[in-house]
Design a protein around this motif. Sequence first.
Motif, short mmCIF file in Angstrom:
data_model
loop_
_atom_site.label_atom_id
_atom_site.label_comp_id
_atom_site.label_asym_id
_atom_site.label_seq_id
_atom_site.Cartn_x
_atom_site.Cartn_y
_atom_site.Cartn_z
N SER A 1 -109.63 10.21 -1.96
CA SER A 1 -109.81 9.68 -0.61
C SER A 1 -109.93 10.82 0.38
O SER A 1 -109.44 11.94 0.16
CB SER A 1 -108.69 8.70 -0.23
OG SER A 1 -107.45 9.29 -0.43
N THR B 1 -109.26 13.06 3.43
CA THR B 1 -108.04 13.41 4.17
C THR B 1 -108.35 14.07 5.51
O THR B 1 -107.47 14.16 6.37
CB THR B 1 -107.15 14.36 3.35
OG1 THR B 1 -107.93 15.50 2.97
CG2 THR B 1 -106.61 13.66 2.11
N ASP B 2 -109.58 14.59 5.66
CA ASP B 2 -109.93 15.25 6.90
C ASP B 2 -111.45 15.29 7.02
O ASP B 2 -112.15 15.30 6.00
CB ASP B 2 -109.36 16.68 6.93
CG ASP B 2 -109.16 17.21 8.34
OD1 ASP B 2 -109.57 16.53 9.30
OD2 ASP B 2 -108.59 18.31 8.48
N ASP C 1 -108.20 14.37 -1.01
CA ASP C 1 -106.84 14.57 -1.52
C ASP C 1 -106.83 15.17 -2.92
O ASP C 1 -105.86 15.79 -3.34
CB ASP C 1 -106.04 13.24 -1.47
CG ASP C 1 -106.65 12.16 -2.34
OD1 ASP C 1 -107.84 12.28 -2.73
OD2 ASP C 1 -105.94 11.19 -2.63
N THR D 1 -119.72 7.04 -1.10
CA THR D 1 -118.83 6.71 0.02
C THR D 1 -119.03 5.23 0.37
O THR D 1 -120.01 4.62 -0.08
CB THR D 1 -119.15 7.58 1.26
OG1 THR D 1 -120.33 7.04 1.89
CG2 THR D 1 -119.38 9.03 0.89
N VAL E 1 -111.73 9.41 7.67
CA VAL E 1 -110.42 9.70 7.06
C VAL E 1 -109.86 8.41 6.46
O VAL E 1 -109.88 7.36 7.10
CB VAL E 1 -109.45 10.29 8.10
CG1 VAL E 1 -108.03 10.36 7.55
CG2 VAL E 1 -109.93 11.66 8.56
N GLY E 2 -109.39 8.49 5.22
CA GLY E 2 -108.84 7.33 4.53
C GLY E 2 -109.83 6.61 3.64
O GLY E 2 -109.44 5.80 2.80
N ASP E 3 -111.13 6.90 3.81
CA ASP E 3 -112.14 6.24 2.97
C ASP E 3 -112.00 6.63 1.51
O ASP E 3 -111.78 7.81 1.20
CB ASP E 3 -113.56 6.63 3.43
CG ASP E 3 -114.04 5.80 4.60
OD1 ASP E 3 -113.34 4.86 5.00
OD2 ASP E 3 -115.15 6.11 5.11
N PRO E 4 -112.15 5.66 0.59
CA PRO E 4 -112.18 6.01 -0.83
C PRO E 4 -113.57 6.52 -1.20
O PRO E 4 -114.57 6.01 -0.69
CB PRO E 4 -111.90 4.67 -1.52
CG PRO E 4 -112.42 3.64 -0.57
CD PRO E 4 -112.27 4.21 0.83
#
Length: 242
Positions: A19, A21-22, A33, A53, A82-85
Amino acid sequence: METELLYLRDAHLRTFEASVTDVDADGGRVALDRTAFYPTGGGQPHDTGTLETPSGHRTVTSVRKEGTVVWHALEGGDLPAVGDPVTGQLDWQRRHDLMRTHTALHVLCGVIWNEWGVPVTGGNMEPLSARMDFEFDPLPEGFKERVEDLVNIELAADRPIEVTFLPRSVAVQDEDLIRTKVNLIPESVPEIRVVDIVGLDKQADGGTHVAHTGEVGRIRITKTESKGKGNKRIRLEVVDAP
Ligand SMILES: [Zn+2]
């Protein structure tokens, strides 16, 4: 947030889930991550590939490690948030060719140390071609043919390659690792990754390698050059075994 480096424990991993993170919008890149993409370093160039994405396919054009974070430069559409798998997929041909080349260089180091007792001073690689510098002064008579033979014998011997992690205090007392200047690794690093071509060459190393030397194929020495006193450059290419 620190990126988990999946390639350190499994160099043959080609796809992975992660995922974001930035996001660095100006740089057109995202941090993850965890990643199987190798970032440029230690003489080995970065991987390329794709990231799936939530808003579609992106191409990974460059990978850099900054501190403990791995940044993936993307092309082909908007950056994920941010947070997207995401699902990463390596360009496996390029990576595997780099693994073959990197392992060939370690075999070269081992052979030259065993035969002539000469240490390496530097090197660089591209997929299936590389150069490496050694402290020869001068190169021995008939060196090119001899070293090519010795390396190809070791590749054909299909030696296993083992990756282990040693506490720094243990690694700095290992004679084979002392030879490759393990003591120069900063004291802040608690665990040292060791790449062992069993019976031939053992080095502290963060790169990606094949599982056994037969997976490299063969090498051809294309050129030797003098880069000054006590510094001789060897150029090689990696080719498929006949
Ligand atoms: Zn290496």
